[in-house]
Design a protein around this motif. Structure first.
Motif, PDB file in Angstrom:
ATOM      1  N   PRO A  21       1.091  -0.944   0.395  1.00 18.50           N
ATOM      2  CA  PRO A  21       0.495  -0.058  -0.263  1.00 18.50           C
ATOM      3  C   PRO A  21       1.032   1.401  -0.183  1.00 18.50           C
ATOM      4  O   PRO A  21       2.487   1.942   1.167  1.00 18.50           O
ATOM      5  N   THR A  22       0.029   2.599  -0.665  1.00 15.82           N
ATOM      6  CA  THR A  22       0.762   3.936  -0.429  1.00 15.82           C
ATOM      7  C   THR A  22       0.939   4.068   0.411  1.00 15.82           C
ATOM      8  O   THR A  22       1.657   5.326   1.132  1.00 15.82           O
ATOM      9  N   HIS A  23      -0.604   4.450   0.737  1.00 14.94           N
ATOM     10  CA  HIS A  23      -0.608   5.217   2.112  1.00 14.94           C
ATOM     11  C   HIS A  23      -0.966   4.380   3.060  1.00 14.94           C
ATOM     12  O   HIS A  23      -1.723   3.078   3.426  1.00 14.94           O
ATOM     13  N   SER A  24      -0.657   4.646   4.172  1.00 13.35           N
ATOM     14  CA  SER A  24      -0.651   3.812   5.749  1.00 13.35           C
ATOM     15  C   SER A  24      -2.207   4.685   6.472  1.00 13.35           C
ATOM     16  O   SER A  24      -2.820   5.580   5.792  1.00 13.35           O
ATOM     17  N   ASP A  25      -2.554   3.949   7.448  1.00 16.47           N
ATOM     18  CA  ASP A  25      -4.622   4.145   7.276  1.00 16.47           C
ATOM     19  C   ASP A  25      -3.976   5.535   8.003  1.00 16.47           C
ATOM     20  O   ASP A  25      -5.071   6.357   8.389  1.00 16.47           O
ATOM     21  N   GLU A  26      -2.825   6.128   8.447  1.00 16.87           N
ATOM     22  CA  GLU A  26      -2.688   6.870   9.507  1.00 16.87           C
ATOM     23  C   GLU A  26      -2.651   8.529   8.515  1.00 16.87           C
ATOM     24  O   GLU A  26      -3.978   9.332   8.555  1.00 16.87           O
ATOM     25  N   GLN A  27      -2.370   7.941   7.853  1.00 13.01           N
ATOM     26  CA  GLN A  27      -1.864   9.029   5.819  1.00 13.01           C
ATOM     27  C   GLN A  27      -3.359   9.435   6.062  1.00 13.01           C
ATOM     28  O   GLN A  27      -4.223  10.247   5.469  1.00 13.01           O
ATOM     29  N   ILE A  28      -4.139   8.079   5.368  1.00 12.30           N
ATOM     30  CA  ILE A  28      -5.391   7.847   5.011  1.00 12.30           C
ATOM     31  C   ILE A  28      -6.533   9.187   5.804  1.00 12.30           C
ATOM     32  O   ILE A  28      -7.421   9.462   5.472  1.00 12.30           O
ATOM     33  N   ARG A  29      -6.626   8.784   7.169  1.00 17.00           N
ATOM     34  CA  ARG A  29      -7.155   9.623   8.839  1.00 17.00           C
ATOM     35  C   ARG A  29      -6.698  11.209   7.995  1.00 17.00           C
ATOM     36  O   ARG A  29      -8.250  11.645   8.168  1.00 17.00           O
ATOM     37  N   ALA A  30      -5.889  11.633   7.982  1.00 15.77           N
ATOM     38  CA  ALA A  30      -5.511  12.237   7.485  1.00 15.77           C
ATOM     39  C   ALA A  30      -5.704  13.143   6.488  1.00 15.77           C
ATOM     40  O   ALA A  30      -6.879  14.321   6.824  1.00 15.77           O
ATOM     41  N   MET A  31      -6.014  12.102   5.186  1.00 21.46           N
ATOM     42  CA  MET A  31      -6.605  12.961   3.996  1.00 21.46           C
ATOM     43  C   MET A  31      -7.844  13.266   4.364  1.00 21.46           C
ATOM     44  O   MET A  31      -8.698  14.055   3.707  1.00 21.46           O
ATOM     45  N   LYS A  32      -8.624  11.721   5.042  1.00 14.69           N
ATOM     46  CA  LYS A  32     -10.777  12.275   5.593  1.00 14.69           C
ATOM     47  C   LYS A  32     -10.855  13.699   5.616  1.00 14.69           C
ATOM     48  O   LYS A  32     -11.257  14.375   5.742  1.00 14.69           O
ATOM     49  N   ALA A  33      -9.399  13.592   6.874  1.00 16.62           N
ATOM     50  CA  ALA A  33     -10.216  15.001   8.039  1.00 16.62           C
ATOM     51  C   ALA A  33      -9.734  16.499   7.024  1.00 16.62           C
ATOM     52  O   ALA A  33     -10.292  17.073   7.614  1.00 16.62           O
ATOM     53  N   ASN A  34      -9.251  16.299   5.800  1.00 15.27           N
ATOM     54  CA  ASN A  34      -8.851  17.489   4.884  1.00 15.27           C
ATOM     55  C   ASN A  34      -9.624  17.483   3.853  1.00 15.27           C
ATOM     56  O   ASN A  34      -9.731  18.505   3.418  1.00 15.27           O
ATOM     57  N   ALA A  35     -10.108  16.563   3.571  1.00 19.75           N
ATOM     58  CA  ALA A  35     -11.329  16.864   2.272  1.00 19.75           C
ATOM     59  C   ALA A  35     -12.578  17.855   3.071  1.00 19.75           C
ATOM     60  O   ALA A  35     -12.852  17.509   4.092  1.00 19.75           O
ATOM     61  N   ASN A  36     -13.281  18.273   1.716  1.00 15.42           N
ATOM     62  CA  ASN A  36     -14.465  18.895   1.513  1.00 15.42           C
ATOM     63  C   ASN A  36     -15.306  18.003   2.390  1.00 15.42           C
ATOM     64  O   ASN A  36     -16.411  18.741   2.274  1.00 15.42           O
ATOM     65  N   PHE A  37     -15.348  17.274   1.903  1.00 12.36           N
ATOM     66  CA  PHE A  37     -16.910  16.630   1.858  1.00 12.36           C
ATOM     67  C   PHE A  37     -16.566  14.996   2.374  1.00 12.36           C
ATOM     68  O   PHE A  37     -15.768  14.561   2.043  1.00 12.36           O
ATOM     69  N   PRO A  38     -17.599  14.226   2.422  1.00 11.84           N
ATOM     70  CA  PRO A  38     -17.537  13.375   2.741  1.00 11.84           C
ATOM     71  C   PRO A  38     -16.606  11.813   1.565  1.00 11.84           C
ATOM     72  O   PRO A  38     -16.533  12.259   0.820  1.00 11.84           O
ATOM     73  N   THR A  39     -15.765  10.608   2.322  1.00 11.82           N
ATOM     74  CA  THR A  39     -14.915  10.007   1.722  1.00 11.82           C
ATOM     75  C   THR A  39     -15.682   9.258   1.512  1.00 11.82           C
ATOM     76  O   THR A  39     -14.899   8.110   0.779  1.00 11.82           O
ATOM     77  N   ASP A  40     -16.257   8.172   1.801  1.00 19.08           N
ATOM     78  CA  ASP A  40     -17.166   6.459   2.175  1.00 19.08           C
ATOM     79  C   ASP A  40     -17.642   6.920   0.336  1.00 19.08           C
ATOM     80  O   ASP A  40     -19.063   7.757   0.151  1.00 19.08           O
ATOM     81  N   MET A  41     -17.055   6.614  -0.880  1.00 20.89           N
ATOM     82  CA  MET A  41     -17.334   6.710  -1.993  1.00 20.89           C
ATOM     83  C   MET A  41     -19.001   5.981  -2.117  1.00 20.89           C
ATOM     84  O   MET A  41     -19.512   6.057  -3.330  1.00 20.89           O
ATOM     85  N   GLY A  42     -19.282   4.694  -1.606  1.00 26.00           N
ATOM     86  CA  GLY A  42     -20.242   4.530  -1.808  1.00 26.00           C
ATOM     87  C   GLY A  42     -21.328   3.917  -1.463  1.00 26.00           C
ATOM     88  O   GLY A  42     -21.279   4.230  -0.301  1.00 26.00           O
ATOM     89  N   ARG A  43     -22.224   3.173  -1.871  1.00 20.29           N
ATOM     90  CA  ARG A  43     -23.449   2.876  -1.161  1.00 20.29           C
ATOM     91  C   ARG A  43     -23.978   2.082   0.503  1.00 20.29           C
ATOM     92  O   ARG A  43     -23.586   2.247   1.405  1.00 20.29           O
TER      93      ARG A  43
END
Length: 141
Positions: A21-43
């Motif tokens: 994997p390119t991104h660790s869970d910690e990096q993904i959590r930080a990316m989610k926190a910086n997003a302007n909208f929800p990041t859950d892609m599907g239903r």
């Protein structure tokens, strides 16, 4: 051995990852926190491991999916012939209008700073009036 127990078609989708994997869970959590909208892609989240998250993105005819922001590269695996229409983050239609074949796979790379990019956020609608949109969205970590 797997077999189809019902009358519906049984499919398996296999994805092989050739690198860690390119991104660790910690990096993904930080990316989610910086997003302007929800990041859950599907239903519905169908599967997750250290390499990916697989989302159900099936939509009945004309149904919309709220604005989401892509923070990871992903692929779309279409399980039906589908028409997907994009909706701008402000709710205005017309961002895109694409048709896909059954079994078509589309790769969408995300830039490293995707969490801060409004261009990575959009909603979508099933553009068909009489056919469900069938899609599995696989985010690559």
């Amino acid at each position: 051995c797997f077999h189809n127990c019902g009358s519906r078609e049984f499919r398996q989708i296999v994805v092989e990852f050739l690198r860690p994997p390119t991104h660790s869970d910690e990096q993904i959590r930080a990316m989610k926190a910086n997003a302007n909208f929800p990041t859950d892609m599907g239903r519905r989240l169908r599967f997750e491991n250290a390499f990916c998250r697989a989302w159900d993105l099936n939509l009945p005819p004309q149904q919309q999916h709220d604005v989401r922001q892509h923070i990871l590269s992903y692929m779309l695996v279409f399980t039906t012939a589908s028409r997907m229409q994009g909706i701008h983050p402000d709710g205005a239609p017309g961002l895109f209008d694409h048709t896909y074949e059954d079994n078509q796979v589309v790769w969408k790379p995300a830039p490293d700073d995707a969490a801060g990019m409004l261009a990575q956020a959009y909603g979508m609608q099933n553009g068909s009036a009489d056919r469900a949109l069938g899609c599995l969205l696989v985010e690559v970590k």
